[in-house]
Design a protein around this motif. Sequence first.
Motif, PDB file in Angstrom:
ATOM      1  N   LEU A  70       6.042   5.615 -11.960  1.00 18.87           N
ATOM      2  CA  LEU A  70       6.761   6.698 -11.275  1.00 18.87           C
ATOM      3  C   LEU A  70       7.632   6.136 -10.145  1.00 18.87           C
ATOM      4  N   LEU A  71       7.096   5.177  -9.388  1.00 19.25           N
ATOM      5  CA  LEU A  71       7.865   4.590  -8.291  1.00 19.25           C
ATOM      6  C   LEU A  71       9.085   3.839  -8.814  1.00 19.25           C
ATOM      7  N   LEU A  72       8.921   3.097  -9.894  1.00 20.92           N
ATOM      8  CA  LEU A  72      10.064   2.379 -10.457  1.00 20.92           C
ATOM      9  C   LEU A  72      11.155   3.338 -10.925  1.00 20.92           C
ATOM     10  N   LEU A  73      10.740   4.433 -11.549  1.00 27.44           N
ATOM     11  CA  LEU A  73      11.711   5.413 -12.035  1.00 27.44           C
ATOM     12  C   LEU A  73      12.381   6.172 -10.894  1.00 27.44           C
ATOM     13  N   SER A  74      11.718   6.228  -9.731  1.00 32.65           N
ATOM     14  CA  SER A  74      12.273   6.973  -8.596  1.00 32.65           C
ATOM     15  C   SER A  74      13.367   6.213  -7.864  1.00 32.65           C
ATOM     16  N   GLY A  75      13.524   4.918  -8.135  1.00 33.80           N
ATOM     17  CA  GLY A  75      14.626   4.176  -7.530  1.00 33.80           C
ATOM     18  C   GLY A  75      14.186   3.242  -6.423  1.00 33.80           C
ATOM     19  N   ASN A  76      15.073   2.297  -6.092  1.00 31.85           N
ATOM     20  CA  ASN A  76      14.748   1.240  -5.124  1.00 31.85           C
ATOM     21  C   ASN A  76      14.389   1.787  -3.748  1.00 31.85           C
ATOM     22  N   SER A  77      15.160   2.747  -3.254  1.00 28.07           N
ATOM     23  CA  SER A  77      14.953   3.231  -1.883  1.00 28.07           C
ATOM     24  C   SER A  77      13.589   3.871  -1.715  1.00 28.07           C
ATOM     25  N   ILE A  78      13.247   4.772  -2.633  1.00 29.90           N
ATOM     26  CA  ILE A  78      11.949   5.450  -2.546  1.00 29.90           C
ATOM     27  C   ILE A  78      10.815   4.460  -2.750  1.00 29.90           C
ATOM     28  N   CYS A  79      10.998   3.556  -3.707  1.00 30.47           N
ATOM     29  CA  CYS A  79       9.956   2.567  -4.001  1.00 30.47           C
ATOM     30  C   CYS A  79       9.678   1.703  -2.769  1.00 30.47           C
ATOM     31  N   PHE A  80      10.738   1.190  -2.143  1.00 32.86           N
ATOM     32  CA  PHE A  80      10.538   0.348  -0.955  1.00 32.86           C
ATOM     33  C   PHE A  80       9.923   1.146   0.202  1.00 32.86           C
ATOM     34  N   THR A  81      10.424   2.353   0.417  1.00 33.84           N
ATOM     35  CA  THR A  81       9.897   3.172   1.516  1.00 33.84           C
ATOM     36  C   THR A  81       8.410   3.450   1.330  1.00 33.84           C
ATOM     37  N   PHE A  82       8.013   3.717   0.091  1.00 39.03           N
ATOM     38  CA  PHE A  82       6.600   3.999  -0.198  1.00 39.03           C
ATOM     39  C   PHE A  82       5.740   2.756   0.052  1.00 39.03           C
ATOM     40  N   LEU A  83       6.203   1.597  -0.438  1.00 35.59           N
ATOM     41  CA  LEU A  83       5.441   0.361  -0.245  1.00 35.59           C
ATOM     42  C   LEU A  83       5.413  -0.043   1.224  1.00 35.59           C
ATOM     43  N   ALA A  84       6.540   0.119   1.901  1.00 38.48           N
ATOM     44  CA  ALA A  84       6.605  -0.253   3.318  1.00 38.48           C
ATOM     45  C   ALA A  84       5.678   0.604   4.165  1.00 38.48           C
ATOM     46  N   SER A  85       5.515   1.873   3.790  1.00 39.75           N
ATOM     47  CA  SER A  85       4.609   2.741   4.566  1.00 39.75           C
ATOM     48  C   SER A  85       3.175   2.248   4.476  1.00 39.75           C
ATOM     49  N   LYS A  86       2.791   1.706   3.326  1.00 39.94           N
ATOM     50  CA  LYS A  86       1.438   1.153   3.190  1.00 39.94           C
ATOM     51  C   LYS A  86       1.302  -0.134   3.998  1.00 39.94           C
ATOM     52  N   ALA A  87       2.384  -0.928   4.023  1.00 39.24           N
ATOM     53  CA  ALA A  87       2.347  -2.166   4.813  1.00 39.24           C
ATOM     54  C   ALA A  87       2.209  -1.854   6.298  1.00 39.24           C
ATOM     55  N   VAL A  88       2.964  -0.884   6.767  1.00 36.58           N
ATOM     56  CA  VAL A  88       2.925  -0.523   8.189  1.00 36.58           C
ATOM     57  C   VAL A  88       1.566   0.034   8.575  1.00 36.58           C
ATOM     58  N   ASN A  89       0.918   0.746   7.669  1.00 43.26           N
ATOM     59  CA  ASN A  89      -0.374   1.380   7.969  1.00 43.26           C
ATOM     60  C   ASN A  89      -1.566   0.464   7.697  1.00 43.26           C
ATOM     61  N   GLY A  90      -1.314  -0.819   7.416  1.00 40.24           N
ATOM     62  CA  GLY A  90      -2.400  -1.787   7.255  1.00 40.24           C
ATOM     63  C   GLY A  90      -3.181  -1.661   5.961  1.00 40.24           C
ATOM     64  N   ARG A  91      -2.596  -1.083   4.925  1.00 40.14           N
ATOM     65  CA  ARG A  91      -3.297  -0.899   3.647  1.00 40.14           C
ATOM     66  C   ARG A  91      -2.898  -2.013   2.681  1.00 40.14           C
ATOM     67  N   ALA A  92      -3.189  -3.259   3.071  1.00 40.94           N
ATOM     68  CA  ALA A  92      -2.724  -4.435   2.329  1.00 40.94           C
ATOM     69  C   ALA A  92      -3.369  -4.531   0.946  1.00 40.94           C
ATOM     70  N   VAL A  93      -4.674  -4.224   0.852  1.00 44.64           N
ATOM     71  CA  VAL A  93      -5.371  -4.336  -0.437  1.00 44.64           C
ATOM     72  C   VAL A  93      -4.788  -3.341  -1.443  1.00 44.64           C
ATOM     73  N   GLU A  94      -4.606  -2.088  -1.015  1.00 46.60           N
ATOM     74  CA  GLU A  94      -4.026  -1.067  -1.895  1.00 46.60           C
ATOM     75  C   GLU A  94      -2.582  -1.422  -2.259  1.00 46.60           C
ATOM     76  N   LEU A  95      -1.831  -1.941  -1.285  1.00 46.92           N
ATOM     77  CA  LEU A  95      -0.442  -2.342  -1.535  1.00 46.92           C
ATOM     78  C   LEU A  95      -0.376  -3.468  -2.553  1.00 46.92           C
ATOM     79  N   ALA A  96      -1.277  -4.459  -2.419  1.00 49.75           N
ATOM     80  CA  ALA A  96      -1.281  -5.597  -3.342  1.00 49.75           C
ATOM     81  C   ALA A  96      -1.605  -5.145  -4.768  1.00 49.75           C
ATOM     82  N   ARG A  97      -2.576  -4.274  -4.896  1.00 52.76           N
ATOM     83  CA  ARG A  97      -2.952  -3.790  -6.245  1.00 52.76           C
ATOM     84  C   ARG A  97      -1.807  -3.004  -6.871  1.00 52.76           C
ATOM     85  N   LEU A  98      -1.133  -2.175  -6.088  1.00 53.84           N
ATOM     86  CA  LEU A  98       0.006  -1.420  -6.604  1.00 53.84           C
ATOM     87  C   LEU A  98       1.136  -2.369  -7.003  1.00 53.84           C
ATOM     88  N   MET A  99       1.332  -3.431  -6.220  1.00 53.14           N
ATOM     89  CA  MET A  99       2.377  -4.394  -6.539  1.00 53.14           C
ATOM     90  C   MET A  99       2.094  -5.087  -7.869  1.00 53.14           C
TER      91      MET A  99
END
Length: 442
Positions: A316-345
């Motif tokens: 879903l994130l890939l289909l939503s486009g680069n801007s939304i995908c990056f914003t979603f991933l960056a929000s997890k990085a900023v909030n310290g959710r590294a494990v969840e971010l890594a698994r999603l990546m």
Amino acid sequence: MTSSAGSSRPSVPRQRQRRSRRRCGRTPARDSPAPSALGDFQTLPLEIFQMVLNYLSVKDISMLSMVSKTISGRLVNYISTSSGSRRLLLQDFHQELPARREGGSILEHYRALGLLLKRCTLLLPTRDRLKYVHKVLSGVSCFKLNGCASPLHCLGLQCYGVFLQILTAGWDELECHRVFNFLWDLSNLGRKVQTVVSSKPAADPPVLPGVLLSPGSRRSDSAFWLTRILKPWPMVNQARLLYIIFGPVSSRDGHVVWQKMIEGPTDETSLKGLADAIKLLYGTEAREWTADDVISLVDELSVVPQEWLMENNARLLLLSGNSICFTFLASKAVNGRAVELARLMVFMVLVCEKDLYCMDWAVKMMQKVCKVFSSPWERNNFLQCLENSFARMLMDMLQAVLAGERDEEDSSFLNLFHLMNAQANFHKEILYLAMGSSSSTS
């Protein structure tokens, strides 16, 4: 005497000539009738005028409505008559009609009809225009809630949608609010939506969203209507409504497939509607939505009706486009959710491999996300979590294959195959990037 007589005689005829010319100038203005707003149609009885209309296409009648206010009034009366309704309100929505003079399908017919009523009611207040249009369309059963016996194979609501799209095109935002409120009250949709968002996942999509969000609408119009539908509700209900309107539906009965994102990996077709809606809300056309609103909505959507498979989130994130995908991933990085971010990546890398996206896209996205971390330790921790996620997923898939957990499609082995290729291609792109940067510095 001859001279004086000759000079006096011509004066009388000249005076008579002037009086005669003045009389001739006044006579036509006094005797001719005033020009009619109906033109040559003035000589025709109303019945003959309406018979003439039966030989004109909807587009021609629409052009005729612009001639004068009087003719427009006659057309309004004609549309309200039984013969006019039979002529204009086509109701064969369950099969495509043969090509007509006005140029094609029944959708094009209702598009032209929307323009006709738009022009005929141009001088009326918005509320009166809506009442008149509702009165005209109220006789069409397929335009009503539960009015069609075969809604899955019916073009009625789609025709209603393109009609409203043309009718309201160019109206200012205040008028569009009145349109939405009129339809909302008319269909009692508030109560119906409340039932849908508060009940168990077993409801059909509401009718009004399908009408207002008709295909072919301008992005700004679609953003306005979708905002009106979603904004009155809490975020959790907004996500549920978004899934009902744009999520996957059964080709057999048209019902929402609630378990699609939970039971197994899905395809792009099932997610495209949701991705397009997210891009619409994230775009500049949707002024009432912030980036945080959209990210929160995507987060809530991923647990409707239960938590999705991570692969479906990634797709879903890939289909939503680069801007939304990056914003979603960056929000997890900023909030310290590294494990969840890594698994999603890792799942995004897997989707790139399965759906044949360029793997360097995933590497570049990872680079951008790494720049979000505020310290080298946080960045290195994320990279370590990324490699740990790869290793853990590979071991889980290998264990499933060794345990003989196979189905007809041998999905366990295929998943292992795809993940191994995804990891290899991902690291290959990283090596290319690293070797390229090191050679350029040397």
